[in-house]
Design an enzyme around this catalytic site. Sequence first.
Site, short mmCIF file in Angstrom:
data_model
loop_
_atom_site.label_atom_id
_atom_site.label_comp_id
_atom_site.label_asym_id
_atom_site.label_seq_id
_atom_site.Cartn_x
_atom_site.Cartn_y
_atom_site.Cartn_z
N LYS A 170 9.29 2.96 8.11
CA LYS A 170 9.80 3.28 6.77
C LYS A 170 8.68 3.95 6.01
O LYS A 170 7.75 3.30 5.52
CB LYS A 170 10.26 2.02 6.01
CG LYS A 170 10.95 2.40 4.69
CD LYS A 170 10.61 1.50 3.53
CE LYS A 170 9.61 2.00 2.55
NZ LYS A 170 9.83 3.24 1.84
N GLU A 245 -3.01 -3.51 5.39
CA GLU A 245 -4.10 -2.60 4.99
C GLU A 245 -3.91 -2.36 3.50
O GLU A 245 -2.97 -1.66 3.10
CB GLU A 245 -3.99 -1.26 5.74
CG GLU A 245 -4.18 -1.37 7.23
CD GLU A 245 -5.62 -1.65 7.62
OE1 GLU A 245 -6.52 -1.47 6.78
OE2 GLU A 245 -5.84 -2.06 8.76
N CYS A 279 -7.64 4.68 -0.44
CA CYS A 279 -7.88 3.24 -0.50
C CYS A 279 -9.35 2.89 -0.32
O CYS A 279 -9.85 1.93 -0.88
CB CYS A 279 -7.04 2.54 0.56
SG CYS A 279 -7.28 3.25 2.18
N GLU A 378 -8.61 -1.68 -8.84
CA GLU A 378 -8.41 -0.39 -8.16
C GLU A 378 -7.61 0.53 -9.07
O GLU A 378 -6.50 0.19 -9.49
CB GLU A 378 -7.65 -0.62 -6.85
CG GLU A 378 -7.48 0.65 -6.06
CD GLU A 378 -6.59 0.44 -4.83
OE1 GLU A 378 -5.51 -0.16 -4.96
OE2 GLU A 378 -6.99 0.90 -3.75
P1 NAP Z 1 3.05 0.38 -2.43
O1 NAP Z 1 3.75 0.55 -3.71
O2 NAP Z 1 2.62 -0.97 -2.02
O3 NAP Z 1 4.03 1.02 -1.33
C1 NAP Z 1 3.69 1.10 0.02
C2 NAP Z 1 4.94 1.07 0.86
O4 NAP Z 1 5.59 -0.18 0.68
C3 NAP Z 1 5.96 2.14 0.48
O5 NAP Z 1 6.60 2.60 1.65
C4 NAP Z 1 6.91 1.35 -0.40
O6 NAP Z 1 8.21 1.91 -0.46
C5 NAP Z 1 6.94 0.03 0.31
N1 NAP Z 1 7.41 -1.09 -0.51
C6 NAP Z 1 7.54 -1.17 -1.87
N2 NAP Z 1 8.03 -2.38 -2.22
C7 NAP Z 1 8.21 -3.08 -1.07
C8 NAP Z 1 8.68 -4.40 -0.78
N3 NAP Z 1 9.06 -5.25 -1.73
N4 NAP Z 1 8.71 -4.81 0.52
C9 NAP Z 1 8.30 -3.98 1.51
N5 NAP Z 1 7.86 -2.71 1.29
C10 NAP Z 1 7.81 -2.28 0.02
O7 NAP Z 1 1.74 1.25 -2.33
P2 NAP Z 1 1.57 2.76 -2.67
O8 NAP Z 1 1.60 2.92 -4.14
O9 NAP Z 1 2.50 3.58 -1.85
O10 NAP Z 1 0.10 3.03 -2.11
C11 NAP Z 1 -1.04 2.78 -2.84
C12 NAP Z 1 -1.71 1.52 -2.39
O11 NAP Z 1 -1.91 1.52 -0.99
C13 NAP Z 1 -3.10 1.36 -2.98
O12 NAP Z 1 -3.31 0.04 -3.38
C14 NAP Z 1 -4.01 1.69 -1.82
O13 NAP Z 1 -5.28 1.15 -1.88
C15 NAP Z 1 -3.25 1.17 -0.67
N6 NAP Z 1 -3.66 1.82 0.58
C16 NAP Z 1 -4.37 1.11 1.49
C17 NAP Z 1 -4.80 1.71 2.65
C18 NAP Z 1 -5.57 0.97 3.70
O14 NAP Z 1 -5.60 1.43 4.84
N7 NAP Z 1 -6.18 -0.14 3.40
C19 NAP Z 1 -4.52 3.05 2.88
C20 NAP Z 1 -3.81 3.74 1.92
C21 NAP Z 1 -3.37 3.12 0.77
P3 NAP Z 1 8.57 3.02 -1.59
O15 NAP Z 1 7.80 4.21 -1.26
O16 NAP Z 1 10.01 3.24 -1.41
O17 NAP Z 1 8.19 2.41 -2.90
#
Ligand code: NAP
Length: 475
Positions: A170, A245, A279, A378
């Site tokens: 997804k 992650e 990230c 962050e």
């Molecule tokens: P996010 O809001 O957590 O979304 C990530 C994914 O999770 C998206 O596909 C999102 O779907 C989905 N999602 C949202 N609500 C969910 C739920 N209740 N249950 C399961 N999945 C759900 O994060 P983001 O804003 O896309 O990304 C930014 C964050 O990712 C930052 O905190 C960053 O640090 C972190 N990140 C970490 C790494 C690493 O490798 N450590 C790498 C990159 C990013 P939708 O798109 O439909 O909302």
Amino acid sequence: MRNQLKHYINGEWTESTGSEVIEVINPATEEVMGKISSGTEEDLDKAVKAARAAFPAFSRSTKEQRIEWLEKIVQGYEARKEELIEVMTDELGAPLSVSEEVHYPMGLGHFKQAIDSLSDFSFTEERGGHTLLKESIGVSGLITPWNFPTNQLSTKIASAIAAGSPVILKPASKTPFAAIIVAEIIDEAGLPAGAFNLVNGSGSVIGNGISSHPDIDFVSFTGSGGVGETIMQKAAETKKKVALELGGKSPVVVLDDANVEEAAKTAISHITKNTGQVCSAGTRVLIPESMKEEFEQKVVEFLPNYPVGDPRKEGVATGPLVSEDQWETVQSYIEKGENEAKLLVGGAGKPEGLPTGYYAKPTFFTDVSNDSVIAQEEIFGPVSVIITYSDVEDAIEKANDTKYGLAGYVVGQDPVQLSYVASSIRAGRIVVNNAETDFNGPFGGYKESGIGREWGDFGIEEYLEVKSVHGMPTS
Ligand code: NAP
């Protein structure tokens, strides 16, 4: 306009059972660039059934067969280079140069690395009193964020194929089109039906469904800490393994023998590359008190060399933020910072001449206390903080005074000090003097930055169970 209203299930592009769509916005123009289906629980269920059905044969496929599939994916990925670059620029807002030099090769690098890692990987080990078998973990649900549209899904898919684990992906609904191209590439690579499935949709329906589905054995998630917590709670109901992650607030430790110009460029690149939406970005600069003034001058002098603007325009280093929400979040942190510390350069609002698009000003705060909000949370945008330290022990203490532990950076010359600081930072990945990325180096976080590791052979291990067989016949 790019539209893909189907999901990829059981080896075919399949109509969604729902009628709702999600509009994808180009963050540079604020216009709709395409639509995807907002998948339903029924769509997810079909994908899980397909993956379950694929499991027996896929999990027993040979190493040679898996390498052949991965090689075909590499060829397909290379063949669609231009399209992938353009799509990532349009859906994420990454400058074309960043899409070409960062996003495209990162996606490719994981598929190539999986071939290398798999070639040397042993699924059976004789350990004296028992034989160890490493077997596919089962059906895996992959949930990915928008900030690197192909990097995270490539490392997950490549490792899963290497391990013989069928998947349901997804992707983030803000950046689904690069993922759709990758799905088309995998379709052409001839994997067995059901081994790879893609269901588009919202996190609340498809992401949530993956976390709680009784027929999914493992969830690999990349994204925010809050969603990671929800996924763990949901996954607990069916006792499935979860890899997370998550975010970071990584330190850049500038040692007192560092070249101050290089240190300033390093700090700037962490918040301008991908508009700081990384990230592992080094967004807390720790600098000796004696170097502070000169460092600040260099930051102010060099920052205009990283211009913000239309990601399709040549020479632009920093594109817009991915969405209006992300822009609002970054602005609120900049406003907080203005009350907590001294603004060195940048600040709130849009850069001059860019009224349309989610553009923000690359911003440095100085005289920042390590316990302030802008030093601890962050921001995920082009914002960095400068914090002084008195000696190396103070630098290490401040570097580790965070709930995160994803990455750390050290800049300097003395090899003894560089190694000492690198081994003292509590984080999963340390980069010394901007060393190049090794795709076999494990990636993942200490503390609240996550659970588990991706990339290379450590990444493959995530998609495997281990079984000890006592008394295995030898012939
Ligand atoms: P996010 O809001 O957590 O979304 C990530 C994914 O999770 C998206 O596909 C999102 O779907 C989905 N999602 C949202 N609500 C969910 C739920 N209740 N249950 C399961 N999945 C759900 O994060 P983001 O804003 O896309 O990304 C930014 C964050 O990712 C930052 O905190 C960053 O640090 C972190 N990140 C970490 C790494 C690493 O490798 N450590 C790498 C990159 C990013 P939708 O798109 O439909 O909302």
